[in-house]
Scaffold this motif. Structure first.
Motif, PDB file in Angstrom:
ATOM      1  N   VAL A 100       0.864  -1.186   0.000  1.00  0.00           N
ATOM      2  CA  VAL A 100       0.000   0.000   0.000  1.00  0.00           C
ATOM      3  C   VAL A 100       0.899   1.234   0.000  1.00  0.00           C
ATOM      4  CG1 VAL A 100      -1.756   1.290   1.259  1.00  0.00           C
ATOM      5  CG2 VAL A 100      -1.780  -1.221   1.293  1.00  0.00           C
ATOM      6  N   THR A 101       0.631   2.185  -0.877  1.00  0.00           N
ATOM      7  CA  THR A 101       1.408   3.426  -0.919  1.00  0.00           C
ATOM      8  C   THR A 101       0.682   4.500  -0.112  1.00  0.00           C
ATOM      9  OG1 THR A 101       2.269   2.905  -3.118  1.00  0.00           O
ATOM     10  CG2 THR A 101       2.426   5.194  -2.397  1.00  0.00           C
ATOM     11  N   THR A 102       1.360   5.052   0.881  1.00  0.00           N
ATOM     12  CA  THR A 102       0.731   6.079   1.711  1.00  0.00           C
ATOM     13  C   THR A 102       0.453   7.338   0.906  1.00  0.00           C
ATOM     14  OG1 THR A 102       2.921   6.795   2.458  1.00  0.00           O
ATOM     15  CG2 THR A 102       1.735   5.249   3.869  1.00  0.00           C
ATOM     16  N   ALA A 103      -0.656   7.965   1.198  1.00  0.00           N
ATOM     17  CA  ALA A 103      -1.083   9.166   0.484  1.00  0.00           C
ATOM     18  C   ALA A 103      -0.389  10.401   1.053  1.00  0.00           C
ATOM     19  CB  ALA A 103      -2.593   9.321   0.591  1.00  0.00           C
ATOM     20  N   ARG A 104      -0.574  11.530   0.364  1.00  0.00           N
ATOM     21  CA  ARG A 104      -0.108  12.822   0.868  1.00  0.00           C
ATOM     22  C   ARG A 104      -1.281  13.789   0.816  1.00  0.00           C
ATOM     23  NH1 ARG A 104       4.483  14.771   2.489  1.00  0.00           N
ATOM     24  NH2 ARG A 104       4.829  17.011   2.605  1.00  0.00           N
ATOM     25  N   PRO A 105      -1.546  14.504   1.900  1.00  0.00           N
ATOM     26  CA  PRO A 105      -2.652  15.466   1.878  1.00  0.00           C
ATOM     27  C   PRO A 105      -2.450  16.515   0.791  1.00  0.00           C
ATOM     28  CG  PRO A 105      -1.840  15.131   4.118  1.00  0.00           C
ATOM     29  CD  PRO A 105      -0.860  14.466   3.203  1.00  0.00           C
ATOM     30  N   ASN A 106      -3.547  16.969   0.220  1.00  0.00           N
ATOM     31  CA  ASN A 106      -3.488  17.994  -0.817  1.00  0.00           C
ATOM     32  C   ASN A 106      -4.526  19.068  -0.522  1.00  0.00           C
ATOM     33  OD1 ASN A 106      -2.964  19.387  -3.182  1.00  0.00           O
ATOM     34  ND2 ASN A 106      -4.297  18.103  -4.421  1.00  0.00           N
ATOM     35  N   PRO A 107      -4.069  20.286  -0.144  1.00  0.00           N
ATOM     36  CA  PRO A 107      -2.668  20.707  -0.015  1.00  0.00           C
ATOM     37  C   PRO A 107      -2.064  20.204   1.300  1.00  0.00           C
ATOM     38  CG  PRO A 107      -4.121  22.506   0.600  1.00  0.00           C
ATOM     39  CD  PRO A 107      -5.020  21.398   0.113  1.00  0.00           C
ATOM     40  N   ASP A 108      -0.736  20.286   1.394  1.00  0.00           N
ATOM     41  CA  ASP A 108      -0.073  19.848   2.622  1.00  0.00           C
ATOM     42  C   ASP A 108       0.401  21.027   3.470  1.00  0.00           C
ATOM     43  OD1 ASP A 108       1.994  20.704   1.061  1.00  0.00           O
ATOM     44  OD2 ASP A 108       2.970  18.750   0.894  1.00  0.00           O
ATOM     45  N   VAL A 109       0.053  22.248   3.046  1.00  0.00           N
ATOM     46  CA  VAL A 109       0.274  23.460   3.847  1.00  0.00           C
ATOM     47  C   VAL A 109      -1.016  24.272   3.796  1.00  0.00           C
ATOM     48  CG1 VAL A 109       1.597  25.579   4.132  1.00  0.00           C
ATOM     49  CG2 VAL A 109       2.742  23.501   3.352  1.00  0.00           C
ATOM     50  N   VAL A 110      -1.553  24.604   4.968  1.00  0.00           N
ATOM     51  CA  VAL A 110      -2.845  25.291   5.036  1.00  0.00           C
ATOM     52  C   VAL A 110      -2.733  26.468   6.002  1.00  0.00           C
ATOM     53  CG1 VAL A 110      -5.305  25.061   5.547  1.00  0.00           C
ATOM     54  CG2 VAL A 110      -4.035  23.107   4.616  1.00  0.00           C
ATOM     55  N   ASP A 111      -3.119  27.659   5.553  1.00  0.00           N
ATOM     56  CA  ASP A 111      -3.135  28.845   6.413  1.00  0.00           C
ATOM     57  C   ASP A 111      -4.537  29.040   6.974  1.00  0.00           C
ATOM     58  OD1 ASP A 111      -0.492  29.291   5.886  1.00  0.00           O
ATOM     59  OD2 ASP A 111      -0.821  30.886   4.416  1.00  0.00           O
ATOM     60  N   VAL A 112      -4.623  29.145   8.302  1.00  0.00           N
ATOM     61  CA  VAL A 112      -5.918  29.299   8.973  1.00  0.00           C
ATOM     62  C   VAL A 112      -5.777  30.306  10.102  1.00  0.00           C
ATOM     63  CG1 VAL A 112      -7.806  28.139  10.171  1.00  0.00           C
ATOM     64  CG2 VAL A 112      -6.463  26.880   8.487  1.00  0.00           C
ATOM     65  N   ASN A 113      -6.490  31.427   9.981  1.00  0.00           N
ATOM     66  CA  ASN A 113      -6.565  32.408  11.072  1.00  0.00           C
ATOM     67  C   ASN A 113      -5.199  32.806  11.620  1.00  0.00           C
ATOM     68  OD1 ASN A 113      -9.393  32.364  10.913  1.00  0.00           O
ATOM     69  ND2 ASN A 113      -9.533  30.650  12.345  1.00  0.00           N
ATOM     70  N   GLY A 114      -4.279  33.117  10.725  1.00  0.00           N
ATOM     71  CA  GLY A 114      -2.971  33.594  11.154  1.00  0.00           C
ATOM     72  C   GLY A 114      -1.973  32.506  11.496  1.00  0.00           C
ATOM     73  N   TYR A 115      -2.361  31.253  11.336  1.00  0.00           N
ATOM     74  CA  TYR A 115      -1.447  30.144  11.609  1.00  0.00           C
ATOM     75  C   TYR A 115      -1.228  29.340  10.331  1.00  0.00           C
ATOM     76  CZ  TYR A 115      -1.621  30.902  16.635  1.00  0.00           C
ATOM     77  OH  TYR A 115      -1.499  31.451  17.888  1.00  0.00           O
ATOM     78  N   ARG A 116      -0.019  28.839  10.168  1.00  0.00           N
ATOM     79  CA  ARG A 116       0.320  27.984   9.027  1.00  0.00           C
ATOM     80  C   ARG A 116       0.473  26.552   9.508  1.00  0.00           C
ATOM     81  NH1 ARG A 116       4.071  30.667   5.126  1.00  0.00           N
ATOM     82  NH2 ARG A 116       2.006  31.379   4.445  1.00  0.00           N
ATOM     83  N   TRP A 117      -0.405  25.689   8.999  1.00  0.00           N
ATOM     84  CA  TRP A 117      -0.372  24.268   9.348  1.00  0.00           C
ATOM     85  C   TRP A 117       0.385  23.518   8.248  1.00  0.00           C
ATOM     86  CZ3 TRP A 117      -2.733  22.007  13.694  1.00  0.00           C
ATOM     87  CH2 TRP A 117      -3.452  22.900  14.496  1.00  0.00           C
ATOM     88  N   THR A 118       1.396  22.748   8.652  1.00  0.00           N
ATOM     89  CA  THR A 118       2.235  22.019   7.701  1.00  0.00           C
ATOM     90  C   THR A 118       2.202  20.528   8.024  1.00  0.00           C
ATOM     91  OG1 THR A 118       3.697  23.935   7.504  1.00  0.00           O
ATOM     92  CG2 THR A 118       4.544  21.814   6.721  1.00  0.00           C
ATOM     93  N   PHE A 119       1.881  19.721   7.006  1.00  0.00           N
ATOM     94  CA  PHE A 119       1.869  18.268   7.202  1.00  0.00           C
ATOM     95  C   PHE A 119       3.297  17.749   7.321  1.00  0.00           C
ATOM     96  CE2 PHE A 119       2.029  13.926   5.524  1.00  0.00           C
ATOM     97  CZ  PHE A 119       1.122  13.308   6.369  1.00  0.00           C
ATOM     98  N   LYS A 120       3.527  16.891   8.305  1.00  0.00           N
ATOM     99  CA  LYS A 120       4.871  16.364   8.546  1.00  0.00           C
ATOM    100  C   LYS A 120       5.027  14.900   8.152  1.00  0.00           C
ATOM    101  CE  LYS A 120       6.663  20.122  10.105  1.00  0.00           C
ATOM    102  NZ  LYS A 120       7.704  20.818   9.322  1.00  0.00           N
ATOM    103  N   MET A 121       4.106  14.053   8.588  1.00  0.00           N
ATOM    104  CA  MET A 121       4.273  12.615   8.369  1.00  0.00           C
ATOM    105  C   MET A 121       3.008  11.889   8.792  1.00  0.00           C
ATOM    106  SD  MET A 121       6.659  11.880  11.685  1.00  0.00           S
ATOM    107  CE  MET A 121       7.354  13.528  11.540  1.00  0.00           C
ATOM    108  N   TRP A 122       2.972  10.597   8.474  1.00  0.00           N
ATOM    109  CA  TRP A 122       1.974   9.687   9.035  1.00  0.00           C
ATOM    110  C   TRP A 122       2.615   8.889  10.165  1.00  0.00           C
ATOM    111  CZ3 TRP A 122      -2.700  10.725   7.448  1.00  0.00           C
ATOM    112  CH2 TRP A 122      -2.912  11.211   6.153  1.00  0.00           C
ATOM    113  N   GLN A 123       1.781   8.397  11.047  1.00  0.00           N
ATOM    114  CA  GLN A 123       2.244   7.453  12.064  1.00  0.00           C
ATOM    115  C   GLN A 123       1.391   6.197  11.982  1.00  0.00           C
ATOM    116  OE1 GLN A 123       2.350   9.401  15.926  1.00  0.00           O
ATOM    117  NE2 GLN A 123       4.505   9.883  15.621  1.00  0.00           N
ATOM    118  N   LEU A 124       2.058   5.054  12.013  1.00  0.00           N
ATOM    119  CA  LEU A 124       1.403   3.750  11.998  1.00  0.00           C
ATOM    120  C   LEU A 124       1.831   3.016  13.252  1.00  0.00           C
ATOM    121  CD1 LEU A 124      -0.266   1.560  10.519  1.00  0.00           C
ATOM    122  CD2 LEU A 124       1.864   0.837   9.414  1.00  0.00           C
TER     123      LEU A 124
END
Length: 211
Positions: A100-124
């Motif tokens: 199984v190939t792990t997915a990547r969120p799209n987009p993986d950087v999201v700006d919300v109310n003055g904060y920048r959320w950045t995707f780092k990794m999955w945990q299994l």
């Protein structure tokens, strides 16, 4: 699962083949019903077949497939709705040990109310797994939990010191500030010049600012 028909029929009378039996799971395998056979002919479930002299004997054909499991992606409930909206899905199922190939969120950087959320990794199961990584399916399925980090979005404040002709008098003041953060900058002392503002004050907007 073998069906029975307790009725009798006259020659030429229509007989309905039995309904499709449910799948049967045995260990790591699933047995799926394929068709009924009468001699060399195949008949789907619930098909009308005329009775013949001597009776009808249908043979059920089954195929064995490996049991398959799904892939689930999750985020912590603490992420904002805009980040939750990036949660990927996988509609497919996989046999044990199938890759199984792990997915990547799209987009993986999201700006919300003055904060920048950045995707780092999955945990299994607590182990870090990068996007686009091959992972072997296991019994029961795979559940990946996404890890995001957030930080204040910062913008550049630039204050230039020039004369009335636009000539540079001193090095510019440059700072990185978050939206709504206040600034209070004392103008430098420059020989033979008097600043129009001895102190530059204000509140940082949600964009770079040059003055």
């Amino acid at each position: 699962t073998l069906p029975q028909n307790k009725y009798t029929y006259t020659v030429g009378q229509q007989v309905a083949t039995a309904a499709k039996p449910d799948d049967v799971t045995v260990g790591e395998f699933v047995w799926k019903f394929v068709t009924w056979k009468l001699g060399d002919d195949e008949y789907a479930p619930n098909t009308q077949v005329p009775m013949v002299k001597g009776g009808l004997t249908f043979v059920g054909i089954w195929e064995r497939t490996e049991k398959e499991y799904g892939v689930t992606y999750k985020y912590a409930n603490s992420v904002p709705a805009e980040v939750m909206a990036t949660l990927p899905t996988n509609p497919y199922t996989y046999a044990v040990d199938e890759k199984v190939t792990t997915a990547r969120p799209n987009p993986d950087v999201v700006d919300v109310n003055g904060y920048r959320w950045t995707f780092k990794m999955w945990q299994l199961n607590g182990v870090d797994v990068a996007s686009n990584t091959q992972v072997a399916m296991v019994e029961g399925g795979l559940t990946f939990v996404g890890v995001w980090e957030s930080e204040r979005v910062r913008y550049v404040l630039t204050i230039n010191y020039i004369d009335q002709f636009g000539a540079k008098l001193a090095n510019s003041y440059v700072a990185s500030l978050a939206k709504d953060e206040t600034y209070n900058v004392t103008s430098p002392s420059i020989s033979h010049y008097t600043p129009n503002l001895s102190v530059v004050t204000g509140t940082m907007p949600g964009n770079n600012l040059t003055m």
